[in-house]
Enzyme design. Structure first.
Site, PDB file in Angstrom:
ATOM      1  N   ARG A  88       0.811  -1.204   0.000  1.00 48.46           N
ATOM      2  CA  ARG A  88       0.000   0.000   0.000  1.00 48.46           C
ATOM      3  C   ARG A  88       0.843   1.251   0.000  1.00 48.46           C
ATOM      4  O   ARG A  88       0.294   2.355   0.004  1.00 48.46           O
ATOM      5  CB  ARG A  88      -0.808   0.026   1.289  1.00 48.46           C
ATOM      6  CG  ARG A  88      -2.265  -0.235   1.142  1.00 48.46           C
ATOM      7  CD  ARG A  88      -2.776  -0.259   2.574  1.00 48.46           C
ATOM      8  NE  ARG A  88      -4.122   0.157   2.690  1.00 48.46           N
ATOM      9  CZ  ARG A  88      -5.147  -0.675   2.661  1.00 48.46           C
ATOM     10  NH1 ARG A  88      -4.976  -1.952   2.433  1.00 48.46           N
ATOM     11  NH2 ARG A  88      -6.345  -0.214   2.840  1.00 48.46           N
ATOM     12  N   ARG A 171      -9.826   7.618   4.422  1.00 47.92           N
ATOM     13  CA  ARG A 171      -9.207   6.451   3.771  1.00 47.92           C
ATOM     14  C   ARG A 171      -9.022   6.698   2.272  1.00 47.92           C
ATOM     15  O   ARG A 171      -8.027   6.289   1.683  1.00 47.92           O
ATOM     16  CB  ARG A 171     -10.058   5.200   4.010  1.00 47.92           C
ATOM     17  CG  ARG A 171      -9.910   4.654   5.435  1.00 47.92           C
ATOM     18  CD  ARG A 171     -11.075   3.768   5.831  1.00 47.92           C
ATOM     19  NE  ARG A 171     -11.183   2.572   5.027  1.00 47.92           N
ATOM     20  CZ  ARG A 171     -12.326   1.911   4.829  1.00 47.92           C
ATOM     21  NH1 ARG A 171     -13.455   2.350   5.372  1.00 47.92           N
ATOM     22  NH2 ARG A 171     -12.332   0.834   4.087  1.00 47.92           N
TER      23      ARG A 171
HETATM   24  P1  AP5 Z   1      -8.464  -3.037   4.369  1.00 47.00           P
HETATM   25  O1  AP5 Z   1      -9.217  -3.999   5.168  1.00 47.00           O
HETATM   26  O2  AP5 Z   1      -7.542  -3.521   3.338  1.00 47.00           O
HETATM   27  O3  AP5 Z   1      -9.513  -2.009   3.765  1.00 47.00           O
HETATM   28  P2  AP5 Z   1      -9.535  -1.157   2.391  1.00 47.00           P
HETATM   29  O4  AP5 Z   1      -8.340  -1.184   1.534  1.00 47.00           O
HETATM   30  O5  AP5 Z   1      -9.959   0.175   2.845  1.00 47.00           O
HETATM   31  O6  AP5 Z   1     -10.519  -1.900   1.504  1.00 47.00           O
HETATM   32  P3  AP5 Z   1     -11.907  -2.453   1.921  1.00 47.00           P
HETATM   33  O7  AP5 Z   1     -11.721  -3.745   2.617  1.00 47.00           O
HETATM   34  O8  AP5 Z   1     -12.660  -1.373   2.617  1.00 47.00           O
HETATM   35  O9  AP5 Z   1     -12.586  -2.634   0.501  1.00 47.00           O
HETATM   36  P4  AP5 Z   1     -12.508  -3.832  -0.534  1.00 47.00           P
HETATM   37  O10 AP5 Z   1     -11.823  -3.327  -1.750  1.00 47.00           O
HETATM   38  O11 AP5 Z   1     -11.974  -5.080   0.085  1.00 47.00           O
HETATM   39  O12 AP5 Z   1     -14.054  -3.993  -0.872  1.00 47.00           O
HETATM   40  P5  AP5 Z   1     -15.102  -5.156  -0.509  1.00 47.00           P
HETATM   41  O13 AP5 Z   1     -14.819  -6.365  -1.314  1.00 47.00           O
HETATM   42  O14 AP5 Z   1     -15.239  -5.307   0.956  1.00 47.00           O
HETATM   43  O15 AP5 Z   1      -7.635  -2.089   5.336  1.00 47.00           O
HETATM   44  C1  AP5 Z   1      -8.227  -1.517   6.467  1.00 47.00           C
HETATM   45  C2  AP5 Z   1      -7.184  -0.718   7.254  1.00 47.00           C
HETATM   46  O16 AP5 Z   1      -6.141  -1.604   7.703  1.00 47.00           O
HETATM   47  C3  AP5 Z   1      -6.453   0.374   6.492  1.00 47.00           C
HETATM   48  O17 AP5 Z   1      -7.184   1.568   6.464  1.00 47.00           O
HETATM   49  C4  AP5 Z   1      -5.157   0.472   7.294  1.00 47.00           C
HETATM   50  O18 AP5 Z   1      -5.347   1.192   8.488  1.00 47.00           O
HETATM   51  C5  AP5 Z   1      -4.880  -0.973   7.659  1.00 47.00           C
HETATM   52  N1  AP5 Z   1      -4.060  -1.659   6.638  1.00 47.00           N
HETATM   53  C6  AP5 Z   1      -4.422  -2.724   5.892  1.00 47.00           C
HETATM   54  N2  AP5 Z   1      -3.437  -3.063   5.047  1.00 47.00           N
HETATM   55  C7  AP5 Z   1      -2.426  -2.201   5.270  1.00 47.00           C
HETATM   56  C8  AP5 Z   1      -1.144  -2.017   4.694  1.00 47.00           C
HETATM   57  N3  AP5 Z   1      -0.699  -2.820   3.684  1.00 47.00           N
HETATM   58  N4  AP5 Z   1      -0.366  -1.010   5.144  1.00 47.00           N
HETATM   59  C9  AP5 Z   1      -0.779  -0.194   6.144  1.00 47.00           C
HETATM   60  N5  AP5 Z   1      -1.992  -0.294   6.721  1.00 47.00           N
HETATM   61  C10 AP5 Z   1      -2.808  -1.289   6.293  1.00 47.00           C
HETATM   62  O19 AP5 Z   1     -16.439  -4.489  -1.122  1.00 47.00           O
HETATM   63  C11 AP5 Z   1     -17.009  -3.318  -0.544  1.00 47.00           C
HETATM   64  C12 AP5 Z   1     -18.541  -3.435  -0.536  1.00 47.00           C
HETATM   65  O20 AP5 Z   1     -19.032  -3.421  -1.877  1.00 47.00           O
HETATM   66  C13 AP5 Z   1     -19.077  -4.744   0.080  1.00 47.00           C
HETATM   67  O21 AP5 Z   1     -20.264  -4.459   0.739  1.00 47.00           O
HETATM   68  C14 AP5 Z   1     -19.334  -5.648  -1.145  1.00 47.00           C
HETATM   69  O22 AP5 Z   1     -20.387  -6.572  -0.905  1.00 47.00           O
HETATM   70  C15 AP5 Z   1     -19.720  -4.633  -2.216  1.00 47.00           C
HETATM   71  N6  AP5 Z   1     -19.267  -4.984  -3.564  1.00 47.00           N
HETATM   72  C16 AP5 Z   1     -18.077  -5.564  -3.926  1.00 47.00           C
HETATM   73  N7  AP5 Z   1     -17.992  -5.683  -5.267  1.00 47.00           N
HETATM   74  C17 AP5 Z   1     -19.136  -5.132  -5.773  1.00 47.00           C
HETATM   75  C18 AP5 Z   1     -19.640  -4.952  -7.103  1.00 47.00           C
HETATM   76  N8  AP5 Z   1     -18.932  -5.322  -8.193  1.00 47.00           N
HETATM   77  N9  AP5 Z   1     -20.861  -4.363  -7.254  1.00 47.00           N
HETATM   78  C19 AP5 Z   1     -21.565  -3.952  -6.166  1.00 47.00           C
HETATM   79  N10 AP5 Z   1     -21.150  -4.119  -4.889  1.00 47.00           N
HETATM   80  C20 AP5 Z   1     -19.947  -4.705  -4.699  1.00 47.00           C
END
Ligand code: AP5
Ligand code: MG
Ligand code: ZN
Length: 217
Positions: A88, A171
């Site tokens: 990241r 974020r």
């Molecule tokens: P992390 O858990 O990685 O969160 P993020 O990157 O903010 O991503 P999300 O998990 O929020 O989203 P996603 O892309 O996985 O989407 P999802 O599939 O859930 O990180 C959280 C925190 O941890 C960071 O802020 C940081 O503090 C820390 N961290 C983690 N890694 C780190 C690193 N490498 N370095 C430093 N800090 C770190 O989908 C979202 C929603 O949309 C769901 O409800 C889903 O059902 C829906 N959805 C999915 N696809 C579709 C579609 N095609 N159409 C409609 N709805 C959909």
């Protein structure tokens, strides 16, 4: 196959990772999931990560890199893996490159899931996760069979602590400033596969399959 999933919060990394890893039979390694698990278990790692996550900031590179390298050293990663949410930052990407190089391994592709900002906001605010097994749902786009209950384990569905409006905003900004430079980093190395992530879940899986030379219709 050694893959990285790149993309902003809410792009669908976790959702697609689950599907891809089943198809390719490789482990799904999500730094965010590992941190959430550590917080739930009340470990030292969880205590170190919690404040950063709740405020929408990144956990320091030294902590994150150590955690992921330890996971990648397990035997189930020998034949491949999919990283979700790591790297990241540029230093994290450099650390991963060095670690792979030491083992004579390399990444096959970096899949960048792109979704417009308004859609990211809809996905994040409507997301619910299972308090027991961590499965992901969406109130409109991917609802559970029974409202408020996990299809898989029956656990209660809750909102993630960092899915509040103010933290989501933070974020998205952190992504733009600290993670987006990786797009150029991997494009220069010829690894980047840009995917339109704005379609439904199945359409995005099909597009990722095509980018990897597979028929995932
Ligand atoms: P992390 O858990 O990685 O969160 P993020 O990157 O903010 O991503 P999300 O998990 O929020 O989203 P996603 O892309 O996985 O989407 P999802 O599939 O859930 O990180 C959280 C925190 O941890 C960071 O802020 C940081 O503090 C820390 N961290 C983690 N890694 C780190 C690193 N490498 N370095 C430093 N800090 C770190 O989908 C979202 C929603 O949309 C769901 O409800 C889903 O059902 C829906 N959805 C999915 N696809 C579709 C579609 N095609 N159409 C409609 N709805 C959909
Ligand atoms: Mg995720
Ligand atoms: Zn569950």
């Amino acid at each position: 196959m050694r893959l990285v999933l790149l993309g902003p919060p809410g792009a669908g990394k976790g959702t697609q990772a689950g599907i891809i890893c089943k198809r390719l039979d490789i482990p799904h390694i999500s730094s965010g999931d590992m941190f959430r698990q550590a917080i739930k278990e009340g470990t030292e790692l969880g205590r170190r990560a919690e404040q950063y996550m709740q405020s929408g900031n990144l956990v320091p590179d030294a902590v994150t890199v150590g955690l992921v390298q330890e996971r990648l050293s397990k035997s189930d990663c020998r034949r491949g893996f999919l990283l979700d949410g790591f790297p990241r930052t540029v230093p994290q990407a450099e650390a991963l490159d060095a670690w792979l190089e030491d083992r004579n391994e390399r990444l096959e592709a970096v899949i960048d899931i792109e979704v417009p900002r308004e859609e990211l906001l809809r996905r994040l605010t409507g997301r619910r996760i299972c308090s027991q097994c961590g499965a992901t749902y969406h109130l409109q786009y991917n609802p559970p069979r029974e409202a408020g209950k996990c299809d898989i384990c029956g656990g209660e569905l809750i909102q993630r602590d960092d899915d509040t409006a103010a933290t989501v905003e933070k974020r998205l900004n952190v992504y733009r400033e600290q993670t987006e430079p990786l797009v150029l980093y991997y494009r220069r190395r010829g690894l980047l596969r840009e995917i339109d992530g704005s379609g439904d879940i199945t359409a995005v899986t099909t597009a990722i399959g095509a980018a990897l030379g597979r028929d995932w219709r």
